[in-house]
Scaffold this active site. Structure first.
Site, PDB file in Angstrom:
ATOM      1  N   ILE A 118      17.756  49.452 -14.657  1.00  0.00           N
ATOM      2  CA  ILE A 118      17.982  50.758 -14.432  1.00  0.00           C
ATOM      3  C   ILE A 118      19.566  51.073 -14.451  1.00  0.00           C
ATOM      4  CG2 ILE A 118      17.949  52.762 -13.194  1.00  0.00           C
ATOM      5  CD1 ILE A 118      15.040  51.869 -12.121  1.00  0.00           C
ATOM      6  N   GLY A 121      25.812  48.102 -11.813  1.00  0.00           N
ATOM      7  CA  GLY A 121      27.215  48.715 -11.278  1.00  0.00           C
ATOM      8  C   GLY A 121      28.400  47.581 -10.963  1.00  0.00           C
ATOM      9  N   SER A 122      29.112  47.690 -10.254  1.00  0.00           N
ATOM     10  CA  SER A 122      30.324  46.929  -9.885  1.00  0.00           C
ATOM     11  C   SER A 122      29.861  46.095  -8.789  1.00  0.00           C
ATOM     12  CB  SER A 122      31.799  47.668  -9.485  1.00  0.00           C
ATOM     13  OG  SER A 122      31.429  48.773  -8.539  1.00  0.00           O
ATOM     14  N   CYS A 123      28.860  46.746  -7.848  1.00  0.00           N
ATOM     15  CA  CYS A 123      28.657  45.989  -6.575  1.00  0.00           C
ATOM     16  C   CYS A 123      26.882  45.360  -6.670  1.00  0.00           C
ATOM     17  CB  CYS A 123      28.512  46.783  -5.340  1.00  0.00           C
ATOM     18  SG  CYS A 123      30.067  47.385  -4.908  1.00  0.00           S
ATOM     19  N   GLY A 124      26.381  45.848  -7.854  1.00  0.00           N
ATOM     20  CA  GLY A 124      25.222  45.074  -8.011  1.00  0.00           C
ATOM     21  C   GLY A 124      24.340  45.885  -8.994  1.00  0.00           C
ATOM     22  N   ILE A 126      20.384  47.739 -10.550  1.00  0.00           N
ATOM     23  CA  ILE A 126      19.208  48.088  -9.829  1.00  0.00           C
ATOM     24  C   ILE A 126      18.125  47.910 -10.899  1.00  0.00           C
ATOM     25  CG2 ILE A 126      18.098  50.345  -9.107  1.00  0.00           C
ATOM     26  CD1 ILE A 126      20.722  51.392  -7.883  1.00  0.00           C
ATOM     27  N   LYS A 145      17.084  47.281  -5.399  1.00  0.00           N
ATOM     28  CA  LYS A 145      18.515  47.361  -5.486  1.00  0.00           C
ATOM     29  C   LYS A 145      19.022  45.953  -5.001  1.00  0.00           C
ATOM     30  CE  LYS A 145      22.363  50.079  -3.760  1.00  0.00           C
ATOM     31  NZ  LYS A 145      22.771  51.043  -2.644  1.00  0.00           N
ATOM     32  N   ASP A 249      24.185  67.250  -0.776  1.00  0.00           N
ATOM     33  CA  ASP A 249      24.416  67.324  -2.178  1.00  0.00           C
ATOM     34  C   ASP A 249      22.881  67.630  -2.867  1.00  0.00           C
ATOM     35  OD1 ASP A 249      25.222  67.144  -4.778  1.00  0.00           O
ATOM     36  OD2 ASP A 249      25.262  64.925  -4.884  1.00  0.00           O
TER      37      ASP A 249
END
Length: 420
Positions: A118, A121-124, A126, A145, A249
């Site tokens: 999906i 990203g820079s940290c892992g 999904i 994740k 949010d």
């Protein structure tokens, strides 16, 4: 010194008397001015210290519109763990925290068969994957994740902190649920329930098309169904309020749907930060058009700010995913609201629903209803709501144009699932 000077002068010498008076005139005002300057310096120091402490609690807003994109991206890295620990290596840290998460541990061999990636990203990464439950007939899809295998200690702490936050929240039918985790060694996994129908914003855009059903999900939305989804969002907000938290949010992009139109809140990054750190990170940014005036003015956030954003969510639903304040540039939204201007009633919106929106958009946060009061108003309105007429908007959405008007990054619209 003054005594010596007087002894050296005669009694008829007026100069000595004049000098004595000059000392009195100069010294006393000098003492008063010095005292005043010291007090002024102390007051300024206290004022600056207060401003700095408030700044740590304020959300980071910049002059240009910021992304509200994939919320996992905003909360993937950095931050503090809920319970401070002293371990200095990743291995010792995991050994110390894994026992507390024993009930959540999922055997890695049960996580097999990655269906799709999906987001990377820079940290892992999904994934959507399959999880075996022990019964071949009950295999289910989950959201996986994964933290990158070469993660630093602070990234591991934050990842464990997110899991602990879900553990603290517990289960609620209108929040995305944590299914389990794998934290005994790297790579770390967080397993969350899969909301296969995706986010509410994408659903609203699909409702604009001439599509009746797709994968068993009806793509026709009525006024009554808008109230149905709205009430579920409010139940999630009530639950967060009971935990002394807020969402921060509320928007269609942060609501996920199941096939029966069950709505669940995601994008809980701000709630996690407040729980873990006591304040919102100065690096986190939220799309300006969804924020309440007090948030735009950099005042502390609260559940009443979520109520303002809920009014924007109603507008999104009744317009089938139109961007709020389409005629106002994102950077001018504060000035627009300071003139006490709100959005006009959309043609597809009933007067009853519009009155609910307006009560959410009251300038003073204390005059807005609580989530519970708002839920009762929606409950009453839904009894007489139209459940036959389908909401219709003929224009299809151009994602790049929507992103520019809404003040978010266009690439974020390609994701249909977000966590934290």
């Amino acid at each position: 010194g003054l005594t010596r000077m007087l002894l050296e002068c005669s009694l008829s010498d007026k100069l000595c008397v004049v000098q004595e008076k000059q000392y009195e005139v100069i010294i006393i005002p000098a003492l008063l001015v010095g005292t005043f300057l010291i007090l002024l310096g102390v007051i300024l120091w206290l004022f600056i210290r207060e401003q700095r402490s408030q700044q740590q609690q304020r959300p980071g807003l910049q002059g240009k519109a910021q992304t509200g994109g994939p919320n996992w991206e905003a909360a993937e890295c950095g931050g503090n763990v809920v319970v401070p620990l002293r371990e200095t290596s990743v291995e010792s840290f995991l050994q110390a925290t894994t026992p507390a998460l024993a009930k959540l541990q999922v055997p890695r061999e049960q996580l097999s068969g990655v269906l799709e990636e999906i987001h990377n990203g820079s940290c892992g990464t999904i994934y959507r994957a399959k999880m075996n439950t022990g019964d071949p007939a009950k295999t289910k899809t989950v959201i996986l994740k994964a933290l990158k295998e070469q993660a630093e200690l602070h990234e591991v702490r934050d990842f464990i902190g997110q899991i602990q936050f879900y553990q603290y929240l517990g289960k609620h039918k209108n929040l995305v649920q944590l299914e389990g985790c794998c934290t005994e060694r790297l790579p770390l996994y967080m397993v969350l329930e899969d909301m296969a129908q995706g986010d509410l914003l994408s659903f609203l855009w699909t409702c604009r098309r001439d599509v009746m059903t797709m994968d068993g999900l009806l793509y026709d939305l009525t006024e009554k169904q808008v109230y149905h989804i709205g009430k579920q969002v409010l139940l999630g907000l009530e639950f967060l309020q009971e935990k002394h938290l807020f969402h921060g949010d509320i928007a269609a992009r942060n609501v996920l749907l199941q096939g029966d139109l069950t709505a669940k809140l995601c994008g809980l990054g701000l709630a996690y930060e407040v729980h873990a750190q006591g304040a919102i990170s100065s690096t986190r940014t939220i799309p300006l058009k969804w924020l309440a005036p007090e948030r735009l003015l950099l005042r502390p956030a609260s559940i009443r700010g979520d109520v303002w954003s809920f009014g924007i969510l109603l507008y999104e639903m009744v317009t089938l995913g139109a961007p709020p304040y389409p005629e106002v540039p994102p950077t001018s939204i504060l000035q627009h609201l300071q003139r006490r201007k709100i959005m006009k009633r959309p043609s597809s919106c009933t007067h009853t629903m519009y009155s609910i929106m307006k009560c959410c958009w009251r300038w003073s946060e204390d005059s807005r209803p609580s989530p519970r009061e708002l839920h009762l108003r929606l409950e009453a309105a839904s009894r007489t709501a139209d459940d036959k007429a389908v909401l219709q908007v003929p224009e299809l959405v151009v994602p790049e144009l929507y992103a520019a008007v809404a003040g978010i990054q266009a690439e974020s619209l390609s994701y249909n699932y977000s966590v934290l």
